[in-house]
Design a protein around this motif. Structure first.
Motif, PDB file in Angstrom:
ATOM      1  N   ALA A  83       0.657   5.184 -16.813  1.00 39.21           N
ATOM      2  CA  ALA A  83       1.001   5.153 -15.388  1.00 39.21           C
ATOM      3  C   ALA A  83      -0.241   5.390 -14.532  1.00 39.21           C
ATOM      4  CB  ALA A  83       2.074   6.185 -15.070  1.00 39.21           C
ATOM      5  N   THR A  84      -1.092   6.302 -14.961  1.00 33.14           N
ATOM      6  CA  THR A  84      -2.323   6.579 -14.228  1.00 33.14           C
ATOM      7  C   THR A  84      -3.235   5.358 -14.216  1.00 33.14           C
ATOM      8  OG1 THR A  84      -2.199   8.922 -14.793  1.00 33.14           O
ATOM      9  CG2 THR A  84      -4.345   8.090 -14.088  1.00 33.14           C
ATOM     10  N   ARG A  85      -3.383   4.698 -15.363  1.00 31.47           N
ATOM     11  CA  ARG A  85      -4.223   3.487 -15.418  1.00 31.47           C
ATOM     12  C   ARG A  85      -3.672   2.395 -14.495  1.00 31.47           C
ATOM     13  NH1 ARG A  85      -5.043   5.317 -20.603  1.00 31.47           N
ATOM     14  NH2 ARG A  85      -3.279   4.258 -21.550  1.00 31.47           N
ATOM     15  N   LYS A  86      -2.358   2.246 -14.466  1.00 29.87           N
ATOM     16  CA  LYS A  86      -1.753   1.239 -13.588  1.00 29.87           C
ATOM     17  C   LYS A  86      -2.018   1.575 -12.120  1.00 29.87           C
ATOM     18  CE  LYS A  86       2.503  -1.096 -12.215  1.00 29.87           C
ATOM     19  NZ  LYS A  86       1.970  -1.261 -10.876  1.00 29.87           N
ATOM     20  N   ILE A  87      -1.871   2.830 -11.769  1.00 29.44           N
ATOM     21  CA  ILE A  87      -2.113   3.246 -10.387  1.00 29.44           C
ATOM     22  C   ILE A  87      -3.571   2.989 -10.011  1.00 29.44           C
ATOM     23  CG2 ILE A  87      -2.290   5.259  -8.869  1.00 29.44           C
ATOM     24  CD1 ILE A  87       0.309   6.267 -10.267  1.00 29.44           C
TER      25      ILE A  87
ATOM     26  N   LEU B 236       0.829  -1.209   0.000  1.00 31.36           N
ATOM     27  CA  LEU B 236       0.000   0.000   0.000  1.00 31.36           C
ATOM     28  C   LEU B 236       0.861   1.254   0.000  1.00 31.36           C
ATOM     29  CD1 LEU B 236      -2.814  -0.972   2.532  1.00 31.36           C
ATOM     30  CD2 LEU B 236      -2.887  -1.041   0.033  1.00 31.36           C
ATOM     31  N   ARG B 237       1.935   1.227   0.759  1.00 32.86           N
ATOM     32  CA  ARG B 237       2.864   2.372   0.772  1.00 32.86           C
ATOM     33  C   ARG B 237       3.499   2.547  -0.600  1.00 32.86           C
ATOM     34  NH1 ARG B 237       2.294   6.520   3.210  1.00 32.86           N
ATOM     35  NH2 ARG B 237       4.402   7.126   2.765  1.00 32.86           N
ATOM     36  N   ASP B 238       3.821   1.455  -1.253  1.00 30.25           N
ATOM     37  CA  ASP B 238       4.422   1.543  -2.586  1.00 30.25           C
ATOM     38  C   ASP B 238       3.466   2.214  -3.569  1.00 30.25           C
ATOM     39  OD1 ASP B 238       6.687   0.294  -1.593  1.00 30.25           O
ATOM     40  OD2 ASP B 238       6.205  -1.665  -2.461  1.00 30.25           O
ATOM     41  N   ILE B 239       2.177   1.876  -3.484  1.00 30.01           N
ATOM     42  CA  ILE B 239       1.190   2.534  -4.343  1.00 30.01           C
ATOM     43  C   ILE B 239       1.156   4.021  -4.024  1.00 30.01           C
ATOM     44  CG2 ILE B 239      -1.255   2.725  -4.943  1.00 30.01           C
ATOM     45  CD1 ILE B 239      -1.478  -0.309  -4.262  1.00 30.01           C
TER      46      ILE B 239
END
Length: 145
Positions: A113-117, A96-99
């Motif tokens: 990158a936005t879609r992956k996030i 969760l911290r990595d996200i």
């Protein structure tokens, strides 16, 4: 247990639940309008706020309310204590911290990158819900709520 500590804990639980509710609203919005930038921003912003609220405030407030907090405790000390009580798993919390860190560094750079996030956030929601539930159950068990 002091009333002020319990009230702070309860306020932070409410704050966390509001962030979680707003994430769900943004998720539903994205189901209807997958390219909606305001919905993407809402989901990402609220996930960041939820993760920060839990990690920086709620966990400490829980331990303080049950008499387990010491002013010398680091964040890892706090997480270790929560892990010891079965409230969270350190490795999963780190994901969760990595996200959260990915959001802080990458999310506005490019659409992929936005879609992956967004996908990572959606995949992490069951874990977030489980940790919140465990926090609240532990507090009930200890007489905080």
């Amino acid at each position: 247990m002091e009333g002020a500590q319990a009230r702070l804990f309860q306020e932070l639980c409410k704050e966390a639940r509001i962030h979680r509710q707003r994430i769900e609203e943004a998720r539903r919005c994205l189901q209807k309008s997958p390219e909606s930038v305001p919905c993407m921003d809402q989901m990402i912003y609220r996930f960041s706020k939820l993760q920060d609220t839990m990690g920086r405030k709620l966990f400490r407030a829980l331990l303080d309310a049950v008499g387990e907090w010491e002013s010398t405790m680091t964040m890892i000390d706090t997480l270790n204590k929560l892990d010891k009580y079965g409230i969270l798993d350190l490795a999963l919390w780190q994901k969760l911290r990595d996200i959260r860190n990915e959001i802080a560094h990458n999310y506005e750079d490019e659409a992929e990158a936005t879609r992956k996030i967004l996908s990572d956030i959606e995949a992490s929601l069951p874990l977030v819900d489980e940790v919140l539930e465990r926090v609240e159950n532990f507090a009930r068990m200890k007489g905080v709520v």
